[in-house]
Design an enzyme around this catalytic site. Structure first.
Site, PDB file in Angstrom:
ATOM      1  N   ASP A 216       8.507  21.002  16.804  1.00  0.00           N
ATOM      2  CA  ASP A 216       8.575  19.912  15.621  1.00  0.00           C
ATOM      3  C   ASP A 216      10.011  19.161  15.474  1.00  0.00           C
ATOM      4  O   ASP A 216      11.071  20.055  15.560  1.00  0.00           O
ATOM      5  CB  ASP A 216       8.297  20.428  14.249  1.00  0.00           C
ATOM      6  CG  ASP A 216       7.984  19.531  13.101  1.00  0.00           C
ATOM      7  OD1 ASP A 216       7.185  18.517  13.550  1.00  0.00           O
ATOM      8  OD2 ASP A 216       8.628  19.276  12.174  1.00  0.00           O
ATOM      9  N   GLU A 275       8.447  17.392  20.209  1.00  0.00           N
ATOM     10  CA  GLU A 275       8.167  16.153  19.458  1.00  0.00           C
ATOM     11  C   GLU A 275       9.454  15.438  19.294  1.00  0.00           C
ATOM     12  O   GLU A 275      10.341  15.963  18.478  1.00  0.00           O
ATOM     13  CB  GLU A 275       7.634  16.440  18.103  1.00  0.00           C
ATOM     14  CG  GLU A 275       6.964  15.349  17.467  1.00  0.00           C
ATOM     15  CD  GLU A 275       7.473  15.098  15.964  1.00  0.00           C
ATOM     16  OE1 GLU A 275       7.046  14.319  15.250  1.00  0.00           O
ATOM     17  OE2 GLU A 275       8.411  16.052  15.719  1.00  0.00           O
TER      18      GLU A 275
HETATM   19  C1  NOJ Z   1       6.625  15.762  12.596  1.00  0.00           C
HETATM   20  C2  NOJ Z   1       5.179  16.416  12.090  1.00  0.00           C
HETATM   21  O1  NOJ Z   1       4.469  15.892  13.041  1.00  0.00           O
HETATM   22  C3  NOJ Z   1       5.070  15.590  10.640  1.00  0.00           C
HETATM   23  O2  NOJ Z   1       3.846  15.887  10.239  1.00  0.00           O
HETATM   24  C4  NOJ Z   1       6.077  16.186   9.569  1.00  0.00           C
HETATM   25  O3  NOJ Z   1       6.010  15.709   8.431  1.00  0.00           O
HETATM   26  C5  NOJ Z   1       7.671  16.134  10.216  1.00  0.00           C
HETATM   27  N1  NOJ Z   1       7.631  16.447  11.641  1.00  0.00           N
HETATM   28  C6  NOJ Z   1       8.342  17.027   9.458  1.00  0.00           C
HETATM   29  O4  NOJ Z   1       8.283  18.294   9.802  1.00  0.00           O
END
Ligand code: NOJ
Length: 549
Positions: A216, A275
């Site tokens: 993440d 991500e």
């Molecule tokens: C990316 C995640 O996919 C999202 O859902 C989240 O709100 C943010 N990162 C913060 O962790």
């Protein structure tokens, strides 16, 4: 208190090297997938009970969004204990059973890891606050004195991605940084204890037998020294378009090099996918250099409109960016953070947050065509739960049921992510359409019954059967996901794409009119009704056809 399990073995089927290079990976959003205990919230046992469905769908791996102990300020992306399951999702024993069953069915399991921030209820942060300004734990986060005469102004001008300032002041006057909600304080990766803790967390889950991690906010861990002001620039416009003092700093790569050594200690090719919202596919490629992570999401592809020229450009740029680093390209159309692509394609192009249903039939036609295009590309593809049912975004959720923290931080002007998180329908009728016996944490629209797994199964014209057929054909057509290039075929009319892969052709019509073309081979699959006659076929508006040659 943590328990330890001997890690279950990874699937023995598909034990070839590089299993992830062409894998189709299905994202489960646990709270909205299947509810086993009737509390209205999906859970791990619910996921386990539906694993045969995923095996039969034909995916290779399942990525689960966070199920860790969490106050749920951001649907679990605020982790209070990285080694425990939130009771609403189950127990560590349930996680163990899920991983074992998945492996028995030949499915791999990827879990989310959230290293940019913890929950404000994580023990470190609670002690950093509770023990006062001198607490050494404050250095594991970004605590600073405020500006202004009495420190009443935030330390810099950064804004939270969810709206409002990226800083919150605590009772003793210090401020802490949170790029997301105030309940998600950013960790300070310059402190070696943070790096040690996350290597240990990775090992915990690798020992549990998981096959990989989705990282993440992978681009956010390192902040520019001194936390410099942005200086009056429009921060939201810059996001994803530029390197920021808090995003895509070069220092993050050292972290991933160290993670790679941990992953490589384990047998069975455990992977990590970043991500990382970076300005360009070239910068994304930095995350997947041979000694770093294995894959990174292709958000440039996700953001591309249903337009032949744009699609061709992003496909070429993605493949070209990955080639020098030897990583597979990845492709994705939807996830839990963006408006579902059926609804994006139903509306005029306008980013990834759409609030109107648009022309549903058009959106579905394009979505089906977009899926066949995506699954014909070399590399790995990510599916988001419910897209195989052609689910639209739920654009009319009442404000009082919304839970997305950005909706509240942005005073209802933004943060419509709940619309893609509505629990998915399994049966045509019944309480919450088979999601669970006790209703569903977000209301499901009446249209959900006709879109359910039950209603679509066996209907050859359904989107579910299209996905099943496409995933099965992708396995059978030799090497469809392999390779690192596509050969564009010349001479197609404007708005039409045609490309060749070994033994295969794909034709895509992004326009609103049918086009007559010579049939290049034997039709394998089509996203719309197509008839081939006397060596020619009519490619309908907004459709894709696969050919074997
Ligand atoms: C990316 C995640 O996919 C999202 O859902 C989240 O709100 C943010 N990162 C913060 O962790």
């Amino acid at each position: 208190m943590t328990q330890h399990f001997a890690g279950p073995c990874a699937p023995t089927t598909g034990n070839r090297t590089g299993w992830w290079r062409d894998a189709v990976i299905y994202q489960v959003y646990p709270r909205s997938f299947a509810d086993s205990n009737g509390d209205g919230m999906g859970d791990l046992e619910g996921v386990r009970s539906r694993l045969p469905y995923l095996r039969d769908l034909g995916v290779d791996a399942v990525w689960l969004s966070p199920f860790y102990a969490s106050p749920q300020a951001d649907a679990g992306y605020d982790v209070a204990d990285y080694r425990a399951i939130d009771p609403m999702f189950g127990t560590l024993l349930d996680a163990d059973a899920l991983i074992r069953d998945a492996h028995d069915l030949g499915l791999r399991i990827i879990v989310d890891v959230v290293p940019n921030h913890s929950s404000d209820q994580y023990e470190w942060f609670r002690r950093a606050i509770g023990d006062g300004p001198a607490s050494p734990l404050r250095d594991r986060y970004h605590f600073r004195e405020g500006k202004g005469e009495n420190g009443e102004l935030p330390p810099n001008d950064w804004e939270s991605i969810f709206g409002g300032p990226a800083w919150t002041r605590v009772a003793d006057g210090a401020w802490y940084l949170h790029l997301f909600a105030p309940e998600q304080p950013d960790l300070n990766w310059d402190n070696p204890a943070v790096a040690d803790e996350f290597r240990s967390i990775l090992r915990f889950w690798l020992d549990m037998g998981v096959d990989g991690f989705r990282v993440d906010v992978a681009h956010g861990l390192v902040k520019a020294p001194g936390l410099p002001d942005l200086g009056g620039t429009d921060q939201l416009r810059l996001l994803g378009n530029d390197v920021m003092p808090f995003f895509d700093q070069d220092g993050v790569h050292e972290i991933y090099r160290s993670w790679r050594t941990v992953l490589d200690e384990y047998p069975g090719e455990r992977i990590a996918v970043a991500e990382a919202w970076t300005p360009t596919v070239e910068r994304t490629a930095n995350y997947v250099r041979p000694d770093e992570l294995h894959q990174a999401f292709n958000f440039q592809y996700l953001g591309t409109h249903w337009d032949a020229a744009e699609l061709r450009d992003v496909i070429d740029a993605s493949l070209a960016a990955m080639r020098p680093v030897g990583a597979p390209a990845t492709w994705v159309l939807s996830n839990h953070d963006v408006t579902r692509h059926t609804t994006r394609f139903a509306n005029p192009p306008a980013g990834t947050q759409i609030r109107t249903p648009g022309d549903r039939a058009l959106g579905l036609r394009r979505a089906r065509a977009a899926t066949l295009l995506m699954l014909a590309l070399p590399g790995s593809a990510y599916l988001y739960q419910g897209e195989e049912l052609g689910l639209p975004d739920v654009t009319d959720l009442p404000d009082e049921v919304r839970q997305d923290p950005s909706f509240f931080r942005a005073a209802g002007q933004d943060g419509f992510r709940d619309g893609c998180r509505v629990p998915i329908p399994w049966t045509a009728e019944g309480t919450s359409y088979g999601f669970g016996s006790g209703g569903s944490w977000l209301p499901q629209p009446a249209s959900w019954g006709a879109l359910s797994v039950e209603a679509q199964t066996g209907d050859t014209g359904s989107t579910l059967e299209l996905y099943r057929a496409a995933l099965s054909a992708r396995r059978e057509l030799p090497g469809l996901g392999a390779g690192e290039s596509v050969d564009w075929l010349p001479g197609t009319p404007a708005g039409v794409l045609a490309f060749a892969r070994p033994g295969f052709r794909c034709t895509v019509n992004t326009t609103s009119s049918p086009v007559r073309l010579p049939a290049p081979g034997r039709m394998v699959l089509a996203s719309a009704e197509v008839t081939v006659r006397e060596g020619e076929f009519e490619l309908p508006a907004d459709s894709t056809v696969w050919w074997s040659v």
